[in-house]
Design a protein around this motif. Structure first.
Motif, PDB file in Angstrom:
ATOM      1  N   ALA A  45       0.854  -1.186   0.000  1.00 33.94           N
ATOM      2  CA  ALA A  45       0.000   0.000   0.000  1.00 33.94           C
ATOM      3  C   ALA A  45       0.884   1.228   0.000  1.00 33.94           C
ATOM      4  CB  ALA A  45      -0.912   0.006   1.224  1.00 33.94           C
ATOM      5  N   GLY A  46       0.446   2.255  -0.725  1.00 32.56           N
ATOM      6  CA  GLY A  46       1.278   3.443  -0.756  1.00 32.56           C
ATOM      7  C   GLY A  46       0.778   4.505  -1.705  1.00 32.56           C
ATOM      8  N   LYS A  47       1.699   5.315  -2.182  1.00 34.40           N
ATOM      9  CA  LYS A  47       1.376   6.505  -2.960  1.00 34.40           C
ATOM     10  C   LYS A  47       2.308   6.665  -4.144  1.00 34.40           C
ATOM     11  CE  LYS A  47       3.351  10.389  -1.828  1.00 34.40           C
ATOM     12  NZ  LYS A  47       3.674  11.691  -1.205  1.00 34.40           N
ATOM     13  N   GLY A  48       1.870   7.451  -5.077  1.00 29.88           N
ATOM     14  CA  GLY A  48       2.757   7.908  -6.127  1.00 29.88           C
ATOM     15  C   GLY A  48       3.366   9.227  -5.687  1.00 29.88           C
ATOM     16  N   LYS A  49       4.676   9.350  -5.765  1.00 30.02           N
ATOM     17  CA  LYS A  49       5.340  10.595  -5.352  1.00 30.02           C
ATOM     18  C   LYS A  49       5.158  11.629  -6.456  1.00 30.02           C
ATOM     19  CE  LYS A  49       9.682  12.284  -3.360  1.00 30.02           C
ATOM     20  NZ  LYS A  49       9.538  13.638  -3.918  1.00 30.02           N
ATOM     21  N   ASN A  50       4.494  12.747  -6.102  1.00 31.21           N
ATOM     22  CA  ASN A  50       4.170  13.731  -7.140  1.00 31.21           C
ATOM     23  C   ASN A  50       5.128  14.918  -7.163  1.00 31.21           C
ATOM     24  OD1 ASN A  50       3.287  14.714  -4.726  1.00 31.21           O
ATOM     25  ND2 ASN A  50       1.202  15.177  -5.382  1.00 31.21           N
ATOM     26  N   ASN A  51       6.362  14.685  -6.711  1.00 33.20           N
ATOM     27  CA  ASN A  51       7.428  15.691  -6.812  1.00 33.20           C
ATOM     28  C   ASN A  51       8.694  14.985  -7.280  1.00 33.20           C
ATOM     29  OD1 ASN A  51       5.833  16.269  -4.025  1.00 33.20           O
ATOM     30  ND2 ASN A  51       6.157  18.167  -5.147  1.00 33.20           N
ATOM     31  N   PRO A  52       9.653  15.750  -7.810  1.00 33.98           N
ATOM     32  CA  PRO A  52      10.942  15.131  -8.141  1.00 33.98           C
ATOM     33  C   PRO A  52      11.572  14.522  -6.893  1.00 33.98           C
ATOM     34  CG  PRO A  52      10.790  17.347  -9.054  1.00 33.98           C
ATOM     35  CD  PRO A  52       9.631  17.192  -8.129  1.00 33.98           C
ATOM     36  N   ASN A  53      12.465  13.576  -7.076  1.00 32.86           N
ATOM     37  CA  ASN A  53      13.139  12.932  -5.952  1.00 32.86           C
ATOM     38  C   ASN A  53      14.614  13.298  -6.000  1.00 32.86           C
ATOM     39  OD1 ASN A  53      12.893  11.309  -3.649  1.00 32.86           O
ATOM     40  ND2 ASN A  53      13.716   9.532  -4.717  1.00 32.86           N
ATOM     41  N   ARG A  54      14.961  14.404  -5.291  1.00 31.47           N
ATOM     42  CA  ARG A  54      16.333  14.903  -5.311  1.00 31.47           C
ATOM     43  C   ARG A  54      16.822  14.972  -3.861  1.00 31.47           C
ATOM     44  NH1 ARG A  54      13.762  18.858  -9.064  1.00 31.47           N
ATOM     45  NH2 ARG A  54      13.731  20.287  -7.271  1.00 31.47           N
ATOM     46  N   MET A  82       4.697   7.539   4.498  1.00 30.96           N
ATOM     47  CA  MET A  82       4.653   6.082   4.448  1.00 30.96           C
ATOM     48  C   MET A  82       5.001   5.454   5.799  1.00 30.96           C
ATOM     49  SD  MET A  82       3.419   5.330   1.516  1.00 30.96           S
ATOM     50  CE  MET A  82       2.383   6.747   1.957  1.00 30.96           C
ATOM     51  N   CYS A  83       5.809   6.152   6.597  1.00 30.36           N
ATOM     52  CA  CYS A  83       6.069   5.691   7.963  1.00 30.36           C
ATOM     53  C   CYS A  83       4.784   5.754   8.782  1.00 30.36           C
ATOM     54  CB  CYS A  83       7.151   6.542   8.614  1.00 30.36           C
ATOM     55  SG  CYS A  83       7.532   6.061  10.312  1.00 30.36           S
ATOM     56  N   ALA A  84       4.034   6.842   8.624  1.00 28.09           N
ATOM     57  CA  ALA A  84       2.753   6.958   9.324  1.00 28.09           C
ATOM     58  C   ALA A  84       1.824   5.822   8.927  1.00 28.09           C
ATOM     59  CB  ALA A  84       2.112   8.308   9.021  1.00 28.09           C
ATOM     60  N   ALA A 120      15.118  -0.544   3.736  1.00 27.30           N
ATOM     61  CA  ALA A 120      15.262   0.796   4.297  1.00 27.30           C
ATOM     62  C   ALA A 120      15.015   1.846   3.216  1.00 27.30           C
ATOM     63  CB  ALA A 120      16.655   0.973   4.884  1.00 27.30           C
ATOM     64  N   GLY A 121      14.172   2.825   3.526  1.00 24.80           N
ATOM     65  CA  GLY A 121      13.863   3.872   2.568  1.00 24.80           C
ATOM     66  C   GLY A 121      12.865   3.478   1.504  1.00 24.80           C
ATOM     67  N   MET A 122      12.505   2.198   1.460  1.00 26.21           N
ATOM     68  CA  MET A 122      11.593   1.634   0.455  1.00 26.21           C
ATOM     69  C   MET A 122      12.242   1.573  -0.927  1.00 26.21           C
ATOM     70  SD  MET A 122       8.094   3.499   1.812  1.00 26.21           S
ATOM     71  CE  MET A 122       8.996   5.020   2.202  1.00 26.21           C
ATOM     72  N   HIS A 123      11.631   0.848  -1.832  1.00 31.66           N
ATOM     73  CA  HIS A 123      12.194   0.680  -3.168  1.00 31.66           C
ATOM     74  C   HIS A 123      12.004   1.931  -4.023  1.00 31.66           C
ATOM     75  CE1 HIS A 123      13.018  -3.655  -2.806  1.00 31.66           C
ATOM     76  NE2 HIS A 123      11.854  -3.747  -2.177  1.00 31.66           N
ATOM     77  N   GLY A 124      10.806   2.518  -3.968  1.00 28.93           N
ATOM     78  CA  GLY A 124      10.514   3.698  -4.780  1.00 28.93           C
ATOM     79  C   GLY A 124      10.724   3.477  -6.258  1.00 28.93           C
ATOM     80  N   PRO A 125      10.131   2.422  -6.845  1.00 25.03           N
ATOM     81  CA  PRO A 125      10.398   2.139  -8.260  1.00 25.03           C
ATOM     82  C   PRO A 125       9.667   3.097  -9.190  1.00 25.03           C
ATOM     83  CG  PRO A 125       8.676   0.696  -7.465  1.00 25.03           C
ATOM     84  CD  PRO A 125       9.155   1.473  -6.269  1.00 25.03           C
ATOM     85  N   GLU A 159       4.920   1.267   0.502  1.00 27.29           N
ATOM     86  CA  GLU A 159       5.822   1.544  -0.616  1.00 27.29           C
ATOM     87  C   GLU A 159       5.378   2.818  -1.319  1.00 27.29           C
ATOM     88  OE1 GLU A 159       8.752   1.627  -2.203  1.00 27.29           O
ATOM     89  OE2 GLU A 159       8.851  -0.497  -1.654  1.00 27.29           O
ATOM     90  N   TYR A 160       6.241   3.354  -2.169  1.00 22.99           N
ATOM     91  CA  TYR A 160       5.866   4.493  -3.009  1.00 22.99           C
ATOM     92  C   TYR A 160       6.468   4.297  -4.389  1.00 22.99           C
ATOM     93  CZ  TYR A 160      10.589   6.520  -2.644  1.00 22.99           C
ATOM     94  OH  TYR A 160      11.940   6.746  -2.733  1.00 22.99           O
ATOM     95  N   THR A 161       5.951   5.033  -5.349  1.00 20.75           N
ATOM     96  CA  THR A 161       6.463   4.954  -6.708  1.00 20.75           C
ATOM     97  C   THR A 161       6.864   6.339  -7.187  1.00 20.75           C
ATOM     98  OG1 THR A 161       4.340   5.314  -7.822  1.00 20.75           O
ATOM     99  CG2 THR A 161       4.896   3.046  -7.197  1.00 20.75           C
ATOM    100  N   VAL A 162       7.720   6.369  -8.211  1.00 22.87           N
ATOM    101  CA  VAL A 162       8.124   7.627  -8.826  1.00 22.87           C
ATOM    102  C   VAL A 162       7.860   7.528 -10.326  1.00 22.87           C
ATOM    103  CG1 VAL A 162       9.874   8.114  -7.087  1.00 22.87           C
ATOM    104  CG2 VAL A 162      10.511   6.837  -9.135  1.00 22.87           C
ATOM    105  N   GLU A 163       7.914   8.705 -10.967  1.00 24.99           N
ATOM    106  CA  GLU A 163       7.687   8.799 -12.412  1.00 24.99           C
ATOM    107  C   GLU A 163       6.337   8.153 -12.737  1.00 24.99           C
ATOM    108  OE1 GLU A 163      11.301   6.958 -13.845  1.00 24.99           O
ATOM    109  OE2 GLU A 163      12.433   8.817 -13.613  1.00 24.99           O
ATOM    110  N   GLY A 164       6.168   7.628 -13.924  1.00 23.80           N
ATOM    111  CA  GLY A 164       4.902   6.990 -14.258  1.00 23.80           C
ATOM    112  C   GLY A 164       3.721   7.928 -14.099  1.00 23.80           C
TER     113      GLY A 164
END
Length: 431
Positions: free
Chosen positions: A180-189, A224-226, A238-243, A270-275
């Motif tokens: 369960a998680g979210k799509g990250k809607n900001n750049p990951n820097r 995601m910790c919450a 640690a930090g999750m995969h973030g694919p 978990e969370y995802t990026v891009e896509g």
């Protein structure tokens, strides 16, 4: 029966709407005030903000007139009873006023935790918008509330609470939750600092540190910790995969390695990026029954046995008041910490020299990184929620996890005292 009908029935029975005391009248608080003022059977009775003019402006933008700034609590209470909008400067005084629930929107974890704790001790229900406070002392706050038959809840609208609703939906259908998680809607820097996002922050009318907290990844780790601590689901790594992932790929990537995915354990957060997942939230589930799998395939839910339950949006302050209705009408929390499963640690962005006073989240020094809570205890890692204001007592390399041994902590800070109490209660098996 929906909340609106029930709130109106309650108002008819009680003789007044639900009284909400809002602490914080910044961008988020102002939006919440406007939204609550549109809800039948509910009103913002008091606004607390150290800059009282912000509270007055928020009320006026919401259509309320004759707003009074009051320093005398007795007079403020009279105004509340009379249905007049009141602004006070000190949010810690909110529990002393005749409101039904305190809605915290300060955005500052130190303040948020104090407001929540003081309100619970003052026998007020609490709805929290500052997830940073919950991932620091949320188990203590929920335990205090539950012991006193009060409500402590994280508000609807942000990703953690909406993810939990998808998890509960899947569980109610008898499906097995995998992730369960979210799509990250900001750049990951990860090494962003406020100056890097200054122009974008100005364009969005945001505090650059708040935007930096998003772009350096800290906010996603916190959220995601919450969710982890509300579900008991750990992080897989640690930090999750973030694919990188699309909606179509959710039920193909976020599944066990044995079935072609990337997960070594389930269920996880978990969370995802891009896509195209962001700004949505998801729960990847598995059907364990061939008949159910056949039916879900027939209904075009996907191709089993893995499926993605997906919602393409979260509405932040627009949905937050739903948690107030749930608290008042059902005497139930929409979202709260139930176990200390995960911890957001502080990882250094750059080499740091001894003697500096550390900035907190969204600053120049650290970013958030979620690990198993047991691992954090073994490392003696300091939670990122406590880092701001600590003095670094030795040189630290970039990419290191800060520990209590690396810093000088001001033990007089209320948030530190609350965290020490929570740690002691966890260690003693009390919570």
């Amino acid at each position: 029966m929906n909340y609106t009908q029930r709130l109106l029935e309650r108002e008819k029975t009680v003789g007044r709407p639900v009284r909400v005391g809002v602490v914080g009248a910044g961008q988020m608080g102002s939006g919440l005030i406007a939204q609550i003022e549109r809800v039948a059977g509910m009103e913002v009775s008091v606004v607390a903000d150290i800059a009282v003019e912000r509270g007055v402006a928020a009320y006026e933008k919401a259509g309320r007139q004759d707003v009074q700034v009051e320093t005398d609590l007795a007079k403020a209470a009279e105004l509340v009873e009379a249905g007049k909008p009141v602004v006070i400067a000190d949010g810690l005084q909110m529990p002393k006023l005749p409101v039904d629930i305190v809605l915290e929107v300060s955005g500052v974890p130190e303040i948020a935790a104090q407001i929540a704790y003081a309100s619970l001790l003052g026998k007020k229900d609490v709805a929290l918008m500052t997830v940073e406070a919950d991932v620091t002392v949320g188990l203590l706050l929920s335990s205090v509330a539950n012991a006193g038959n009060q409500i402590y809840t994280i508000c609807r609208g942000d990703e953690p609470s909406e993810c939990l609703k998808l998890v509960e939906f899947a569980q109610d259908l008898g499906l097995t939750v995998i992730a369960a998680g979210k799509g990250k809607n900001n750049p990951n820097r990860p090494t962003d600092v406020p100056e890097d996002v200054m122009e974008e922050a100005k364009a969005k009318n945001m505090n650059p540190r708040m935007l930096c907290e998003f772009t350096d990844g800290t906010k996603t780790q916190l959220e995601m910790c919450a969710l982890s601590n509300a579900t008991g689901y750990p992080v897989d790594v640690a930090g999750m995969h973030g694919p990188s992932c699309t909606i179509e790929e959710l039920a193909k990537k976020l599944i066990p390695l044995a079935d072609g995915g990337i997960l070594t354990n389930t269920p996880v957060v978990e969370y995802t990026v891009e896509g195209d997942v962001a700004p949505g939230i998801f729960a990847v589930v598995k059907s364990e029954d061939p008949v159910v799998t056949h039916e879900l395939d027939y209904l075009n839910f996907g191709t089993g046995p893995y499926y993605a339950v997906y919602r393409p949006y979260h509405l932040a302050s627009i949905e937050a008041h739903l948690s107030i209705s749930e608290a008042i009408l059902e005497r139930r929390s929409d979202f709260q910490t139930v176990v200390w499963q995960s911890e957001v640690t502080a990882v250094t962005k750059f080499d740091l020299a001894a003697g500096i006073t550390l900035e907190g989240m969204g600053g120049h020094h650290v970013r958030g990184w979620t690990v198993d809570a047991a691992q954090a205890r073994e490392q003696n890692a300091i939670p990122i929620g406590l880092v701001a204001g600590c003095k670094l007592i030795r040189d630290i390399k970039a990419g290191a996890t800060l520990t209590y041994d690396d810093v000088e902590v001001d033990e007089t800070r209320p948030l530190v005292a609350m965290r020490r109490l929570q740690d002691a209660l966890i260690k003693g098996g009390v919570i």
